[in-house]
Design a protein around this motif. Structure first.
Motif, PDB file in Angstrom:
ATOM      1  N   LEU A 157       5.483  -5.409  -6.072  1.00  0.00           N
ATOM      2  CA  LEU A 157       4.505  -5.648  -4.683  1.00  0.00           C
ATOM      3  C   LEU A 157       5.249  -6.730  -4.087  1.00  0.00           C
ATOM      4  O   LEU A 157       4.521  -5.559  -2.861  1.00  0.00           O
TER       5      LEU A 157
ATOM      6  N   TYR B 265       4.922  -3.904  -0.119  1.00  0.00           N
ATOM      7  CA  TYR B 265       4.930  -4.369   0.686  1.00  0.00           C
ATOM      8  C   TYR B 265       5.691  -4.412   1.916  1.00  0.00           C
ATOM      9  O   TYR B 265       6.072  -3.730   2.716  1.00  0.00           O
TER      10      TYR B 265
ATOM     11  N   GLN C 109      -0.778 -10.607  -3.855  1.00  0.00           N
ATOM     12  CA  GLN C 109      -1.391  -9.412  -3.609  1.00  0.00           C
ATOM     13  C   GLN C 109      -2.585  -9.544  -2.213  1.00  0.00           C
ATOM     14  O   GLN C 109      -2.754  -8.272  -1.757  1.00  0.00           O
ATOM     15  N   ARG C 110      -3.324 -10.544  -1.643  1.00  0.00           N
ATOM     16  CA  ARG C 110      -3.493 -10.696  -0.748  1.00  0.00           C
ATOM     17  C   ARG C 110      -2.654 -10.232   0.400  1.00  0.00           C
ATOM     18  O   ARG C 110      -3.330  -9.456   1.205  1.00  0.00           O
TER      19      ARG C 110
ATOM     20  N   PHE D 295       0.065  -8.090   0.276  1.00  0.00           N
ATOM     21  CA  PHE D 295      -0.133  -6.590   0.086  1.00  0.00           C
ATOM     22  C   PHE D 295      -0.730  -5.702   1.016  1.00  0.00           C
ATOM     23  O   PHE D 295      -0.940  -4.952   1.217  1.00  0.00           O
ATOM     24  N   TRP D 296      -2.323  -5.907  -0.229  1.00  0.00           N
ATOM     25  CA  TRP D 296      -3.177  -5.245   0.426  1.00  0.00           C
ATOM     26  C   TRP D 296      -4.037  -5.175   1.855  1.00  0.00           C
ATOM     27  O   TRP D 296      -3.725  -4.338   2.383  1.00  0.00           O
ATOM     28  N   SER D 297      -3.294  -6.378   2.665  1.00  0.00           N
ATOM     29  CA  SER D 297      -3.680  -7.048   3.794  1.00  0.00           C
ATOM     30  C   SER D 297      -2.439  -5.523   4.591  1.00  0.00           C
ATOM     31  O   SER D 297      -2.568  -5.037   5.504  1.00  0.00           O
TER      32      SER D 297
ATOM     33  N   VAL E 294      -1.705  -2.751   3.471  1.00  0.00           N
ATOM     34  CA  VAL E 294      -1.720  -2.008   3.099  1.00  0.00           C
ATOM     35  C   VAL E 294      -2.629  -1.465   3.912  1.00  0.00           C
ATOM     36  O   VAL E 294      -2.921   0.335   4.713  1.00  0.00           O
ATOM     37  N   VAL E 295      -3.772  -2.300   4.285  1.00  0.00           N
ATOM     38  CA  VAL E 295      -4.699  -1.951   4.992  1.00  0.00           C
ATOM     39  C   VAL E 295      -3.669  -1.768   6.528  1.00  0.00           C
ATOM     40  O   VAL E 295      -4.688  -0.645   7.376  1.00  0.00           O
TER      41      VAL E 295
END
Length: 202
Positions: free
Chosen positions: A87, A91, A158-159, A161-163, A165-166
């Protein structure tokens, strides 16, 4: 400068992506050191350069898959070199990719401004590349190092990481939109416009 789509040399792009990875590897907790790190990173630079040069003339439909593979290579280099989770490697790979896009775009924009459609001496070209890449990545290193703890880990969840990614996807999409279509409010028709949009968004 001519009104054609700008074409950053693929070797410049490969070097920017590699240097961006090295910047993050230098401030993270490392899994490899010494000659092992030098060998691995040197091998990745060669593979990345060959890959991007060989895929230069592929149709536009292959452009996104090509970039995904390039990011995958950056991820692999960072993950194999540093003692971090998958993860965290993802990032930092996204951050490194956006940084590489910014520096490569900035250098080519300055290059194109001074080039003015004419050929210039190879030594001047090299000095400009070294100066802009060196200064830009040094500043990125200074800024990023401030946010990395001494132990070299951020414990990304994860929060985060996905922010990232976006944000990374949004930056990449808007900065490169002109290469796909000029029929949007965020696209440009001319080389200068496209370079301005790409550099500023990155």
């Amino acid at each position: 400068m001519t009104d054609v789509l700008p074409d950053i040399p693929r070797l410049y792009t490969a070097l920017a992506e590699w240097l961006a990875c090295i910047i993050y590897i230098s401030i993270l907790k490392k899994r490899l050191n010494g000659w092992k790190l030098l060998t691995l990173s040197g091998g990745f630079l060669i593979v990345q350069s060959v890959y991007l040069v060989l895929t230069k003339d592929l149709p536009i439909a292959f452009w996104i898959p090509t970039m995904i593979v390039a990011i995958g290579m950056m991820f692999s280099l960072i993950y194999m070199s540093c003692e971090i989770s998958v993860l965290e490697a993802g990032y930092f790979s996204i951050r490194a990719f956006v940084a590489a896009e910014l520096v490569a775009s900035l250098e080519w924009q300055v290059h194109s401004f001074f080039l003015m459609g004419e050929k210039i001496d190879g030594m001047y070209d090299l000095l400009l590349l070294v100066f802009i890449y060196g200064l830009s990545f040094f500043l990125i290193w200074l800024l990023e190092k401030r946010h990395i703890p001494e132990e070299g880990k951020l414990n990304i969840r994860q929060r985060e990481f996905w922010s990232t990614v976006v944000i990374g996807l949004a930056v990449f999409a808007i900065s490169n939109l002109s290469f796909v279509t000029s029929r949007t409010p965020f696209s440009g028709n001319y080389a200068k416009d496209i370079l301005n949009i790409r550099t500023l968004v990155d």
